[in-house]
Design an enzyme around this catalytic site. Structure first.
Site, PDB file in Angstrom:
ATOM      1  N   GLU A  27      62.671  99.424   8.276  1.00  0.00           N
ATOM      2  CA  GLU A  27      61.037  99.631   8.158  1.00  0.00           C
ATOM      3  C   GLU A  27      61.371 100.997   6.889  1.00  0.00           C
ATOM      4  O   GLU A  27      61.719 102.399   7.627  1.00  0.00           O
ATOM      5  CB  GLU A  27      60.629  99.222   8.372  1.00  0.00           C
ATOM      6  CG  GLU A  27      58.274 100.248   7.772  1.00  0.00           C
ATOM      7  CD  GLU A  27      57.532  98.938   8.592  1.00  0.00           C
ATOM      8  OE1 GLU A  27      57.806  98.847   9.460  1.00  0.00           O
ATOM      9  OE2 GLU A  27      56.568  98.873   7.936  1.00  0.00           O
ATOM     10  N   ASN A  72      54.770  96.703   7.354  1.00  0.00           N
ATOM     11  CA  ASN A  72      53.342  97.057   7.541  1.00  0.00           C
ATOM     12  C   ASN A  72      53.726  97.146   5.697  1.00  0.00           C
ATOM     13  O   ASN A  72      52.874  97.193   5.250  1.00  0.00           O
ATOM     14  CB  ASN A  72      52.400  98.164   8.800  1.00  0.00           C
ATOM     15  CG  ASN A  72      52.213  97.898   9.612  1.00  0.00           C
ATOM     16  OD1 ASN A  72      52.248  96.241   9.966  1.00  0.00           O
ATOM     17  ND2 ASN A  72      51.796  98.171  10.803  1.00  0.00           N
ATOM     18  N   ASN A 172      53.547  89.998   5.566  1.00  0.00           N
ATOM     19  CA  ASN A 172      54.206  90.542   7.310  1.00  0.00           C
ATOM     20  C   ASN A 172      52.597  90.329   7.938  1.00  0.00           C
ATOM     21  O   ASN A 172      52.169  91.745   7.958  1.00  0.00           O
ATOM     22  CB  ASN A 172      54.476  92.393   7.657  1.00  0.00           C
ATOM     23  CG  ASN A 172      54.461  92.980   8.412  1.00  0.00           C
ATOM     24  OD1 ASN A 172      55.247  92.251   9.676  1.00  0.00           O
ATOM     25  ND2 ASN A 172      53.828  93.673   8.989  1.00  0.00           N
ATOM     26  N   GLU A 173      52.757  90.539   9.101  1.00  0.00           N
ATOM     27  CA  GLU A 173      51.693  90.500  10.179  1.00  0.00           C
ATOM     28  C   GLU A 173      50.369  90.019   9.412  1.00  0.00           C
ATOM     29  O   GLU A 173      49.048  90.654   9.725  1.00  0.00           O
ATOM     30  CB  GLU A 173      51.418  91.469  10.962  1.00  0.00           C
ATOM     31  CG  GLU A 173      52.966  91.820  11.924  1.00  0.00           C
ATOM     32  CD  GLU A 173      52.946  92.872  12.869  1.00  0.00           C
ATOM     33  OE1 GLU A 173      51.873  93.799  12.843  1.00  0.00           O
ATOM     34  OE2 GLU A 173      53.370  93.341  13.104  1.00  0.00           O
ATOM     35  N   TYR A 244      55.888  93.930  21.059  1.00  0.00           N
ATOM     36  CA  TYR A 244      56.459  94.852  21.991  1.00  0.00           C
ATOM     37  C   TYR A 244      55.436  95.445  23.406  1.00  0.00           C
ATOM     38  O   TYR A 244      53.976  94.715  23.765  1.00  0.00           O
ATOM     39  CB  TYR A 244      55.571  96.593  20.618  1.00  0.00           C
ATOM     40  CG  TYR A 244      56.131  96.541  19.373  1.00  0.00           C
ATOM     41  CD1 TYR A 244      57.272  96.329  19.569  1.00  0.00           C
ATOM     42  CD2 TYR A 244      55.722  96.391  18.549  1.00  0.00           C
ATOM     43  CE1 TYR A 244      58.079  96.550  17.808  1.00  0.00           C
ATOM     44  CE2 TYR A 244      56.143  95.492  17.105  1.00  0.00           C
ATOM     45  CZ  TYR A 244      57.312  96.199  17.167  1.00  0.00           C
ATOM     46  OH  TYR A 244      57.826  96.064  16.339  1.00  0.00           O
ATOM     47  N   GLU A 292      59.648  91.263  14.970  1.00  0.00           N
ATOM     48  CA  GLU A 292      59.545  92.124  15.748  1.00  0.00           C
ATOM     49  C   GLU A 292      59.248  92.373  17.309  1.00  0.00           C
ATOM     50  O   GLU A 292      58.751  91.710  17.176  1.00  0.00           O
ATOM     51  CB  GLU A 292      58.740  93.098  15.320  1.00  0.00           C
ATOM     52  CG  GLU A 292      59.145  93.132  14.208  1.00  0.00           C
ATOM     53  CD  GLU A 292      57.625  94.347  13.207  1.00  0.00           C
ATOM     54  OE1 GLU A 292      57.064  94.386  13.978  1.00  0.00           O
ATOM     55  OE2 GLU A 292      57.647  93.958  11.773  1.00  0.00           O
ATOM     56  N   GLN A 347      62.504  99.182  16.488  1.00  0.00           N
ATOM     57  CA  GLN A 347      63.667  99.291  14.781  1.00  0.00           C
ATOM     58  C   GLN A 347      65.461  99.401  15.126  1.00  0.00           C
ATOM     59  O   GLN A 347      66.083 100.406  16.295  1.00  0.00           O
ATOM     60  CB  GLN A 347      62.832  99.988  14.029  1.00  0.00           C
ATOM     61  CG  GLN A 347      61.298  99.452  13.481  1.00  0.00           C
ATOM     62  CD  GLN A 347      60.395  99.742  12.479  1.00  0.00           C
ATOM     63  OE1 GLN A 347      61.578 100.114  11.552  1.00  0.00           O
ATOM     64  NE2 GLN A 347      59.922  99.479  11.926  1.00  0.00           N
TER      65      GLN A 347
HETATM   66  O1  AHR Z   1      57.388  98.047  13.970  1.00  0.00           O
HETATM   67  C1  AHR Z   1      56.054  99.140  13.430  1.00  0.00           C
HETATM   68  C2  AHR Z   1      55.541  98.370  13.303  1.00  0.00           C
HETATM   69  O2  AHR Z   1      55.163  96.812  14.079  1.00  0.00           O
HETATM   70  C3  AHR Z   1      55.691  97.054  12.125  1.00  0.00           C
HETATM   71  O3  AHR Z   1      55.462  97.918  10.572  1.00  0.00           O
HETATM   72  C4  AHR Z   1      54.377  96.014  12.179  1.00  0.00           C
HETATM   73  O4  AHR Z   1      55.326  94.968  11.195  1.00  0.00           O
HETATM   74  C5  AHR Z   1      53.979  96.186  13.711  1.00  0.00           C
HETATM   75  O5  AHR Z   1      52.684  96.332  13.721  1.00  0.00           O
END
Ligand code: AHR
Length: 501
Positions: A27, A72, A172-173, A244, A292, A347
Site C-alpha cells: 500500500e 485505505n 477497500n473496507e 489483524y 489483509e 503488508q
Molecule cells: O493494512 C493497513 C490498513 O488496514 C489498510 O489500509 C486498511 O485496509 C486496513 O484497515
C-alpha cells in the site's frame, strides 16, 4: 492427556492449495513503497529506482500475488496521477494516512516490479470517491491490447504488452467509517455490482473481489456480507475478509490462540455467502479472499502526522511470539483451502511488514518472514483434514483451547507430506504422536522449527538473524507413527518422505 495426537490420512482431503493464498500487500502507506520497495539513489537501486536487496527478499518470501495500491489509500486515489512522464505527475495530499504522495510509483511501475519479483499484481479500484467509469478505464489501460485511448496511452507510456491483471478488488473496507467515501451495504452493493459489470465488459476474463467486513467485530458483520452479495453476487467471484491480531502484551494466552478467531471468521463468511447462494438460487459459489491479515500491535492507529513524505508509520517489530502466531494463522488459512483461495499478508515492507528496510541502508527479514516463506515454499499440493487432539489451556477469549494446532499438505508431485504445527505452550515442550499409517511409503520426518528461549527476541538492523529457522533431528517413523517433541512456543515444519533429504 499429556501428548497431542494428529492423524494424517490422504483419503480425507480439503482441497488443492491455491498458491495465491500466499499473497501479500503493498500500500502507499508510510514507507512500504517509498524507501521500502522503491528508493532511487539507494546503493542497491536498479535502473527503475527499485531496491534489488528488497526485491531479493520478496522473491525469497514467495508471494505469487501482491495487492496494490491500498488499503485505505485507494479510496482517495486517482490512478491517472500515477502514470505518464514523472515530471508531470502531481504531488497530492494522501488523506488516508496524512502523508504527501509524490506519485513517483504508479500502476505501470508497480505491475512491472511485481512481475520482476515473480508475482502477479492484484489491483484495487477506488470506490470511495470514484466509480464505474474510472475503474473500467483502468481495466482498459491495463488489460486492453491497444487501439483505444486508454490502452494506447499505456503503450505511449512505455508498456507495449498489457499488464494482464487478473484479480481486481472492488474498493477497500467500505463498511468502515474511517474510509473515505464510506457507504452503507446497500449503497456499496449496488456500486460494486455496476462497477464490476462495467469492468467485465472491458475484460470478461477478470476475477472480482467484493468488500466484506473490515473485521468480524464490526457491528454490521454478517448483515454486510449478506446485503452486499445480495446486490452483486452475479458480478463477483470472491468476498474479502480482513483481520489483524494483537494482545502480545496484555493477553498472551488468547493471542497465541487467535487462529481460532480466524477459523470462526472464515466459517461465518462461508455460511453467509452460501446463504445468499441458496436464497438467490445461484449455482456458482463465492469464494474467499482473506486479503489483509497479520499481527498488528499498533492496531487502532489514527494518522495525525504533518504531511510528511514516506513517514515512519506502523512499523511494528515482530518477535518470536508473533512469528508463532503468524505461522498458526497460515495453518488456519490452509485448513480452509477449499474456500479461501486468496490471502494477502499485510503488508510486505516496513508498514506492518514481513520485510524491513532502512533508507540508504540494509533490509532484513522480520521474524514472521520465516514461517511464511517456508509455508509458501513447502505448503503446495492438497490440504488434508488434519484432526488434532491435544491437552488444553485456558484463555480469556476462547475458553479452553488445544495447546497444538496443525495442518498437513500432501505433495502432489513427490507424494510426501508436510505437516505444519505450533506448540502454544510457552513453557513446556509438547510430545506429539502423528499417525501416518495410511501412507506406508513414508519413512522419515525432517524437522525444521522456529523457537528460542526468549519469546520476545526479534530481528533488528543490528541483529537481523536473531530468529531464524533451526534444523531439528531427522526422525524415523516407527510402523507409520511419528513421535516428535515440539519445543515450547514454537512453529514447526515436518517434511515427511520416503527417503533421506
Ligand atoms: O493494512 C493497513 C490498513 O488496514 C489498510 O489500509 C486498511 O485496509 C486496513 O484497515
Amino acid at each position: 492427556m499429556s501428548e497431542a495426537r494428529i492423524t494424517v490420512d490422504p483419503a480425507f482431503r480439503v482441497g488443492p492449495v491455491d498458491p495465491r493464498v500466499y499473497g501479500s500487500f503493498v500500500e502507499h502507506l508510510g514507507r512500504c513503497v517509498y524507501t521500502g520497495i522503491y528508493e532511487p539513489g539507494h546503493p542497491r537501486a536498479d535502473q527503475s529506482g527499485f531496491r534489488e536487496d528488497v526485491a531479493e527478499l520478496v522473491r525469497e518470501l514467495g508471494v505469487p500475488v501482491i495487492r496494490y495500491p491500498g488499503g485505505n489509500f485507494v479510496s482517495g486515489y486517482s490512478w491517472e496521477d500515477g502514470i505518464g512522464p514523472m515530471e508531470e505527475r502531481p504531488t497530492r495530499l494522501d488523506l488516508a494516512w496524512r502523508s504527501i504522495e509524490p506519485n513517483a510509483v504508479g500502476t505501470d511501475e508497480f505491475c512491472a516490479w511485481a512481475r520482476r519479483v515473480g508475482s502477479d499484481p492484484m489491483l484495487a479500484v477506488n470506490l470511495g470517491t470514484r466509480g464505474p467509469e474510472a475503474a473500467a478505464r483502468l481495466v482498459e489501460y491495463c488489460n486492453h491490447p491497444g487501439g483505444t485511448y486508454w490502452s494506447d496511452l499505456r503503450v505511449k507510456n512505455g508498456t507495449a504488452e498489457p499488464h494482464a491483471v487478473r484479480v481486481w478488488c472492488l474498493g477497500n473496507e467500505m463498511d468502515g467509517d474511517w474510509q473515505i467515501g464510506h457507504k452503507t451495504a446497500d449503497e456499496y452493493g449496488r456500486l460494486a455490482a455496476e462497477t464490476g459489470k462495467a469492468m467485465r465488459l472491458v475484460d470478461p476474463s477478470i476475477e472480482l473481489v467484493a468488500c466484506g467486513s473490515s473485521n468480524a467485530r464490526m457491528p454490521s458483520f454478517g448483515d454486510w456480507e449478506a446485503t452486499v452479495l445480495g446486490h452483486c453476487y452475479d458480478y463477483v467471484d470472491y468476498v474479502s475478509l480482513h483481520s489483524y491480531y494483537t494482545g502480545r502484551e496484555h493477553d498472551r494466552a488468547s493471542f497465541l490462540a487467535c487462529a481460532i478467531d480466524m477459523d470462526h471468521f472464515i466459517e461465518a463468511v462461508i455460511a453467509t455467502a452460501d446463504h445468499v447462494r441458496a436464497k438467490g438460487r445461484h449455482s456458482k459459489r463465492i469464494n474467499l479472499s482473506f486479503d489483509e491479515w497479520n499481527v498488528w500491535h499498533t492496531l487502532g492507529y489514527q494518522p495525525e502526522g504533518d504531511w510528511e513524505r514516506a513517514p515512519r508509520l506502523i512499523e511494528d517489530t515482530y518477535d518470536l511470539t508473533d512469528a508463532v502466531v503468524a505461522g498458526n494463522l497460515l495453518i488456519s488459512l490452509l485448513r480452509h483451502a477449499d474456500r479461501v483461495r486468496m490471502a494477502c499478508l499485510a503488508q510486505l515492507v516496513n508498514a506492518i511488514g514481513a520485510i524491513r528496510s532502512e533508507p540508504g541502508g540494509p533490509s532484513w527479514r522480520q521474524t514472521i518472514f520465516h514461517p511464511f516463506a517456508l509455508t509458501s515454499r513447502h505448503g503446495r499440493g492438497t490440504v488434508l483434514h488434519t484432526p488434532v487432539a491435544a491437552p488444553e489451556y485456558d484463555t480469556a477469549a476462547f475458553g479452553p483451547v488445544p495447546k497444538a494446532d496443525a495442518v498437513a499438505v500432501l505433495s502432489d508431485s513427490a507424494g510426501g507430506v508436510t505437516l505444519f504445527a505450533v506448540n502454544r505452550d510457552e513453557h513446556e515442550p509438547l510430545p506429539v504422536v502423528v499417525d501416518l499409517r495410511s501412507l506406508p511409503a513414508l519413512r522419515v520426518a525432517h524437522h525444521t522449527y522456529l523457537g528460542d528461549d526468549e519469546p520476545s527476541a526479534a530481528n533488528t538492523q543490528d541483529a537481523p538473524d536473531r530468529i531464524v529457522p533451526r534444523a531439528g533431528a531427522d526422525i524415523p517413523l516407527d510402523d507409520g507413527v511419528l513421535r516428535v517433541d515440539l519445543p515450547p512456543l514454537s512453529w514447526n515444519m515436518l517434511r515427511i518422505s520416503g527417503a533421506g533429504r
